[in-house]
Write an enzyme that holds these catalytic residues in place. Structure first.
Site, PDB file in Angstrom:
ATOM      1  CE1 TYR A   1     -25.046  80.857 -13.120  1.00  0.00           C
ATOM      2  CE2 TYR A   1     -23.365  82.239 -12.212  1.00  0.00           C
ATOM      3  CZ  TYR A   1     -24.075  80.949 -12.292  1.00  0.00           C
ATOM      4  OH  TYR A   1     -23.331  80.067 -11.427  1.00  0.00           O
TER       5      TYR A   1
ATOM      6  CB  SER B   1     -22.474  81.206  -8.322  1.00  0.00           C
ATOM      7  OG  SER B   1     -21.274  81.961  -9.109  1.00  0.00           O
TER       8      SER B   1
END
Length: 240
Positions: free
Chosen positions: A153, A140
């Site tokens: 995250y 990501s």
């Protein structure tokens, strides 16, 4: 393009994982579909069948070593080898760090990083034995830059990217390519109920999972002497 290749895809029951599995199946790969939801995996298998591809469903919680070992055994028993491993399984939650519990931390880190470690470790021996193969990590942009409301995250994705960088050093001399695909916002079920809401109109401007899958195909399609180590994608609505 990938005729005869065996590809293991984690998180293959939905979203990006499903799109990657079908993109590879469409190009002739034999796909091994791994995730927890058997019913959804079977639906993806049927889609692969319509493309004329062989697909193997192996449900299980890949945070557990025994589930990863079962995935390895089923794959090698069915196809005898592996050529591509796509570490795609991932979860997320958005919010202030004070909104996170230790259980949230474990859930995110175990799914995003521990699964990548266990799956890579399980399938690396047959890749090394052949002296060729691909490891792909669907990370990501949150693994490249710290972002607000995404501390845990980001930590999990930074770990995943660092893991891939280290593996590139270790495995490139042995013929194994490592690639990282790092998308921004993608219109999937990701983080529904943990920061995103189904039907949010903002999702319509995000990337489509099929677009991320094409980036994975691009990485895997490089000639033997080349590798695409890091591919970043972002929707136009997101700043760098």
């Amino acid at each position: 393009m990938f005729e005869g290749k065996v590809a293991v895809i984690t998180g293959a029951s939905r979203g990006i994982g499903r799109a990657i599995a079908l993109a590879l199946a469409q190009r002739g790969a034999k796909v091994v579909l791994a995730a927890r939801d058997r019913e959804r995996l079977e639906a993806v298998r049927k889609e692969a069948d319509t493309l004329g591809a062989q697909a193997l469903v192996v449900p299980g919680d890949l945070r557990r070593e025994e589930s990863v070992e079962a995935l390895r055994q089923h794959t090698l028993n069915a196809f005898g080898t592996v050529d591509i491993v796509v570490n795609n399984a991932g979860v997320g939650k958005y919010g202030s760090i004070l909104d996170f519990t230790p259980a949230d931390y474990d859930w995110i880190m175990d799914t995003n990083m521990r699964v990548s470690f266990l799956v890579t470790r399980a399938f690396l021996p047959p890749l090394l034995q052949k002296g060729t193969g691909d490891l792909v990590f669907v990370a990501s942009v949150a693994g490249l830059k710290g972002l607000p409301q995404e501390a845990v995250y980001c930590a999990s994705k930074f770990a995943q990217v660092g893991f891939a960088q280290a593996l590139d050093h270790e495995l490139r001399p042995k013929g194994i390519r490592v690639s990282v695909v790092a998308p921004g916002g993608v219109n999937t079920e990701f983080a529904w109920g943990t920061g995103r809401t189904p039907g949010d109109p903002h999702l319509n401007a995000f990337l489509r999972p099929e677009e991320v899958a094409e980036a994975v195909v691009f990485a895997l399609s490089q000639p033997p002497h080349a590798r695409a180590f890091l591919i970043g994608l972002r929707p136009m609505v997101e700043p760098l």
